[in-house]
Enzyme design. Structure first.
Site, PDB file in Angstrom:
ATOM      1  N   TYR A 234       0.798  -1.233   0.000  1.00 27.99           N
ATOM      2  CA  TYR A 234       0.000   0.000   0.000  1.00 27.99           C
ATOM      3  C   TYR A 234       0.824   1.273   0.000  1.00 27.99           C
ATOM      4  O   TYR A 234       1.695   1.480   0.856  1.00 27.99           O
ATOM      5  CB  TYR A 234      -0.938   0.033   1.211  1.00 27.99           C
ATOM      6  CG  TYR A 234      -1.854   1.221   1.163  1.00 27.99           C
ATOM      7  CD1 TYR A 234      -3.047   1.158   0.459  1.00 27.99           C
ATOM      8  CD2 TYR A 234      -1.503   2.423   1.755  1.00 27.99           C
ATOM      9  CE1 TYR A 234      -3.872   2.268   0.364  1.00 27.99           C
ATOM     10  CE2 TYR A 234      -2.323   3.537   1.665  1.00 27.99           C
ATOM     11  CZ  TYR A 234      -3.506   3.452   0.969  1.00 27.99           C
ATOM     12  OH  TYR A 234      -4.328   4.547   0.875  1.00 27.99           O
ATOM     13  N   LYS A 243       7.602   8.788   0.183  1.00 30.30           N
ATOM     14  CA  LYS A 243       8.014   9.115   1.540  1.00 30.30           C
ATOM     15  C   LYS A 243       9.401   8.559   1.840  1.00 30.30           C
ATOM     16  O   LYS A 243      10.208   9.185   2.518  1.00 30.30           O
ATOM     17  CB  LYS A 243       7.000   8.580   2.552  1.00 30.30           C
ATOM     18  CG  LYS A 243       5.602   9.138   2.340  1.00 30.30           C
ATOM     19  CD  LYS A 243       5.596  10.627   2.431  1.00 30.30           C
ATOM     20  CE  LYS A 243       4.440  11.223   1.731  1.00 30.30           C
ATOM     21  NZ  LYS A 243       3.496  12.055   2.274  1.00 30.30           N
ATOM     22  N   ASP A 312       2.702  17.534  -2.513  1.00 30.19           N
ATOM     23  CA  ASP A 312       3.101  16.749  -1.338  1.00 30.19           C
ATOM     24  C   ASP A 312       4.562  16.930  -0.926  1.00 30.19           C
ATOM     25  O   ASP A 312       4.857  16.900   0.256  1.00 30.19           O
ATOM     26  CB  ASP A 312       2.836  15.260  -1.603  1.00 30.19           C
ATOM     27  CG  ASP A 312       2.792  14.414  -0.339  1.00 30.19           C
ATOM     28  OD1 ASP A 312       2.109  14.808   0.620  1.00 30.19           O
ATOM     29  OD2 ASP A 312       3.466  13.358  -0.292  1.00 30.19           O
TER      30      ASP A 312
HETATM   31  P1  GTP Z   1      -1.819  13.653   2.356  1.00 32.46           P
HETATM   32  O1  GTP Z   1      -1.993  13.252   0.929  1.00 32.46           O
HETATM   33  O2  GTP Z   1      -2.124  12.585   3.330  1.00 32.46           O
HETATM   34  O3  GTP Z   1      -0.457  14.269   2.615  1.00 32.46           O
HETATM   35  O4  GTP Z   1      -2.976  14.773   2.667  1.00 32.46           O
HETATM   36  P2  GTP Z   1      -3.090  16.309   2.241  1.00 32.46           P
HETATM   37  O5  GTP Z   1      -2.323  17.156   3.200  1.00 32.46           O
HETATM   38  O6  GTP Z   1      -2.802  16.479   0.796  1.00 32.46           O
HETATM   39  O7  GTP Z   1      -4.651  16.619   2.536  1.00 32.46           O
HETATM   40  P3  GTP Z   1      -5.891  16.800   1.530  1.00 32.46           P
HETATM   41  O8  GTP Z   1      -5.799  18.051   0.717  1.00 32.46           O
HETATM   42  O9  GTP Z   1      -6.077  15.538   0.792  1.00 32.46           O
HETATM   43  O10 GTP Z   1      -7.067  17.009   2.566  1.00 32.46           O
HETATM   44  C1  GTP Z   1      -7.316  16.106   3.615  1.00 32.46           C
HETATM   45  C2  GTP Z   1      -8.655  16.363   4.247  1.00 32.46           C
HETATM   46  O11 GTP Z   1      -8.756  17.696   4.731  1.00 32.46           O
HETATM   47  C3  GTP Z   1      -9.813  16.172   3.274  1.00 32.46           C
HETATM   48  O12 GTP Z   1     -10.850  15.490   3.935  1.00 32.46           O
HETATM   49  C4  GTP Z   1     -10.239  17.577   2.943  1.00 32.46           C
HETATM   50  O13 GTP Z   1     -11.599  17.651   2.632  1.00 32.46           O
HETATM   51  C5  GTP Z   1      -9.913  18.347   4.222  1.00 32.46           C
HETATM   52  N1  GTP Z   1      -9.582  19.754   3.928  1.00 32.46           N
HETATM   53  C6  GTP Z   1      -8.675  20.203   3.030  1.00 32.46           C
HETATM   54  N2  GTP Z   1      -8.666  21.569   2.985  1.00 32.46           N
HETATM   55  C7  GTP Z   1      -9.577  21.985   3.896  1.00 32.46           C
HETATM   56  C8  GTP Z   1     -10.030  23.280   4.331  1.00 32.46           C
HETATM   57  O14 GTP Z   1      -9.575  24.327   3.869  1.00 32.46           O
HETATM   58  N3  GTP Z   1     -10.994  23.304   5.305  1.00 32.46           N
HETATM   59  C9  GTP Z   1     -11.504  22.153   5.845  1.00 32.46           C
HETATM   60  N4  GTP Z   1     -12.435  22.271   6.793  1.00 32.46           N
HETATM   61  N5  GTP Z   1     -11.119  20.922   5.445  1.00 32.46           N
HETATM   62  C10 GTP Z   1     -10.164  20.832   4.496  1.00 32.46           C
HETATM   63  C1  SPV Z   2       0.902  10.981   3.505  1.00 29.64           C
HETATM   64  O1  SPV Z   2       0.535  10.179   4.355  1.00 29.64           O
HETATM   65  O2  SPV Z   2       1.460  12.073   3.808  1.00 29.64           O
HETATM   66  C2  SPV Z   2       0.669  10.679   2.073  1.00 29.64           C
HETATM   67  C3  SPV Z   2       0.158   9.367   1.715  1.00 29.64           C
HETATM   68  O3  SPV Z   2       0.937  11.519   1.222  1.00 29.64           O
HETATM   69  S1  SPV Z   2       1.383   8.152   1.574  1.00 29.64           S
HETATM   70  O4  SPV Z   2       2.000   8.251   0.253  1.00 29.64           O
HETATM   71  O5  SPV Z   2       0.736   6.837   1.733  1.00 29.64           O
HETATM   72  O6  SPV Z   2       2.392   8.361   2.569  1.00 29.64           O
HETATM   73 MN    MN Z   3       1.523  13.601   2.158  1.00 27.92          MN
END
Ligand code: GTP
Ligand code: SPV
Ligand code: MN
Length: 616
Positions: A234, A243, A312
């Site tokens: 995964y 990562k 990311d």
């Molecule tokens: P990874 O891929 O794990 O690193 O996550 P990421 O940091 O890219 O987060 P992502 O943009 O996928 O958002 C993660 C969650 O946060 C989702 O459920 C979004 O809907 C929520 N989210 C993102 N931006 C906002 C915001 O501005 N406000 C709120 N309330 N929720 C948000």
């Molecule tokens: C994170 O966890 O910050 C991700 C998803 O971007 S993974 O590539 O599974 O680490």
């Molecule tokens: Mn990430």
């Protein structure tokens, strides 16, 4: 040369004989799978791993279209992939991982440096020779009856000085297909590496084994530029470019070589007058990086344009006293649930075609579905585990950490300079976590070292499972820093000394809640209002007041025109509650103390200065 312990064979023969073959071999026709590298160091390493893992055959990837088609066809035959409805999501597929294997696992992730001190207080450490020995034991014969894929890839734009070469050996077709989306994969890497047997490149070895959580380890050997990952299939555990290489090994190399590898999105923001800035932002996993990187300005910001460089990871270096960043990746591995045309239209457009989905639900007409997608839920679907699902069930149809892998080329807002070798100049760095209280919507650090302190003490609430619990996650790198966190803080401070034109540093919090438990800030596209203030500050024409925590905008300094948020909410969003901050300060101290004396003096002083400012 790499030092390795003796492989342990004897005790493992029992389970090996009965190890499930979850990845049967495939047999390519002539002209597919035979692009052998010419670099002798690579050939020697592949030979060594093949001798150990004993695969049925070796498949040398070249990244061609023909190779991709063959791998997809074989993956469909073996049920590694399910073909989605060609009309609804063209050239897209669904993969289901083992239900025991749905996220990164930090407790079995190790940094294997010669001494424990080098890994530092925040990493799991394990002794290199012993760990090689244990892993070689697990890998012994692990690819019997399987095909061993050799995946060459580069991280970074093809002509960038920051770009690095990696090779991943894997027995998973899903990994090969994902690496093709997430990296620039194939011949391009063979060309970049050339024939110098001493050239720098990352060695990644991955085997599914039998996908048993008890035999799952993700181990990094920074000194050897080597990663070995076993027992998972995964995401971040197995797409070793991401990562493992770009952040954990990357951060180690970055410190040694004088650059930075960070868990940051990179976006471009252009004013109606055509003035452009780039910002980089570090938010912890699932805290909004992909969403912020793909932000679409609300109607009020007519003429403003936001473009994505990366969602990311950022690799950054100093040039002419400024910080320049490249996105080492070539695709997005994004969180699916919650993604909709309302929250993130650019992501939705990106994943409408040529996308590899993992652990979402499958509708009866071969489309994908997840919680938070636009429109009503389907009356019936197959959930991420492969079971029948109806909306009345308590279980979620898509796993909360279900993901899309999609080429960055699919993003309508892709920045035109994403391939630029020198990278993009960074005007601002933003830190941010998920904080229901205490932390204002946005504030600016007084200077670089204060900014490093904001990053070092940032925190985020863990998931619903532990509501309210706040964990410190310095620079969103806690799970990804490949060496001692104290040395990492020191590296940040040292970089600042070399920058004559440093980015301004900010902290944001989209997640502050009111007394009713609801988010005070609408977030998503409306975050443009905060971004605009950040850009104003970079151009030295944004207003702010001095507060103990940093420069704060007044409601007047933020452009809130046409926004449906009342005055009290705005006041709450920008407020500093002294009582809450006394607790916060104490938590900073506790965190620094928990690191056992590795925190640089400069940051300890910042902590004291913050306490002093609250007394004034
Ligand atoms: P990874 O891929 O794990 O690193 O996550 P990421 O940091 O890219 O987060 P992502 O943009 O996928 O958002 C993660 C969650 O946060 C989702 O459920 C979004 O809907 C929520 N989210 C993102 N931006 C906002 C915001 O501005 N406000 C709120 N309330 N929720 C948000
Ligand atoms: C994170 O966890 O910050 C991700 C998803 O971007 S993974 O590539 O599974 O680490
Ligand atoms: Mn990430």
């Amino acid at each position: 040369m790499i030092q390795r312990g003796e492989p342990v064979h004897s005790c493992l023969n029992g389970h090996l004989r009965f190890m499930k073959n979850v990845a049967p071999a495939i047999f390519p026709p002539n002209g597919i799978g035979d692009t052998k590298p010419t670099n002798q160091a690579v050939l020697d390493w592949v030979h060594e791993i093949a001798k150990l893992t004993k695969p049925e055959n070796i498949f040398w990837c070249d990244g061609s279209e023909r190779e991709n088609e063959f791998l997809i066809a074989e993956s469909l035959k073996q049920n590694v992939l399910i073909k989605l409805n060609e009309k609804r999501v063209p050239r897209s597929y669904l993969h289901r991982s083992n239900p025991n294997d749905v996220a990164r696992v930090e407790k079995v992730t190790f940094i294997c440096t010669p001494t424990k001190e080098e890994a530092g207080p925040t990493n799991n450490w394990s002794e290199p020779a012993e760990t090689y020995s244990k892993l070689y034991g697990l890998l012994n014969g692990a690819m019997r009856g399987r095909t061993m894929f050799v995946v060459p890839y580069i991280m970074g734009p093809p002509d960038s000085p920051l770009t690095k070469v990696g090779f991943e050996i894997t027995d998973s077709k899903y990994v090969v297909l994902s690496m093709r989306i997430m990296t620039r994969m194939g011949k391009i890497a063979l060309n970049r590496l050339g024939n110098d047997p001493k050239a720098e490149w990352n060695r990644g070895v991955h085997s599914l084994l039998d996908v048993d959580p008890d035999r799952r380890f993700i181990c990094h050997f920074p000194q050897d530029n080597t990663i070995i990952s076993v027992g998972s299939g995964y995401g971040g555990n197995v797409l070793l470019s991401k990562k493992c290489f770009a952040l954990r090994i990357g951060s180690y190399l970055a410190r040694k070589q004088g650059w930075m590898a960070e868990h940051m999105l990179i976006l471009g923001v252009e004013s109606p007058e055509g003035k452009k800035h780039y910002v980089a932002a570090a938010f912890p996993s699932a805290c909004g990086k992909t969403n912020f990187a793909m932000l679409i300005p609300p109607a009020h910001f007519d003429g403003w344009k936001v473009t994505t460089v990366g969602d990311d990871i950022a690799w950054m270096e100093i040039r002419d006293g400024r910080l320049f960043a490249v996105n080492p990746e070539n695709g997005y591995f994004g969180v699916v649930p919650g993604t909709s045309y309302k929250s993130n239209p650019n992501a939705m457009n990106s994943i409408e075609h040529d996308t590899l989905y993992t652990n979402v639900a499958l509708t009866d007409d071969g489309d994908v579905w997840w919680e938070g997608k636009d429109g009503p839920p389907p009356k019936h679907a197959i959930d991420w585990r492969g079971n029948d699902w109806t909306p009345d069930l308590k279980e979620k149809a898509a796993h909360p950490n279900s993901r899309f892998a999609t080429p960055m080329r699919n993003n309508p807002a892709l920045d035109p300079d994403v391939e630029k070798g020198e990278g993009v100049p960074i005007s601002a760095i933003i830190f941010g976590g998920r904080r229901g209280d205490t932390v204002p919507l946005v504030y600016e650090a007084f200077d670089w070292t204060h900014g490093v302190y904001l990053g070092a003490t940032m925190a985020s609430e863990t998931t619903a499972a532990a509501a309210g619990a706040v964990g410190r996650d310095p620079m969103a790198m806690l799970p990804f820093c490949g060496y001692n966190i104290g040395d990492y803080f020191r590296h940040w401070i040292d970089i600042g000394k070399l920058l004559t034109n440093p980015p301004l540093i900010f902290n944001v919090n989209w997640f502050r809640k009111g007394a009713n438990g609801k988010f005070l800030w609408p977030g998503f596209g409306e975050n443009m209002r905060v971004l605009k203030w950040i850009i104003d500050r970079c151009e030295q024409n944004g207003g702010a007041v001095k507060s103990p925590v940093g420069w704060l905008p007044t409601p007047h300094d933020l452009d809130l025109d046409g926004l449906d948020v009342d005055h009290t909410s705005v006041a709450e969003l920008l407020g500093i509650d002294h009582e809450e901050w006394q607790k916060e300060l104490a938590a900073h101290k506790t965190f620094f103390d928990s690191l056992g004396g590795v925190v640089p003096e400069e940051l300890q002083e910042q902590c004291e200065a913050l306490a002093e400012r609250f007394k004034e």
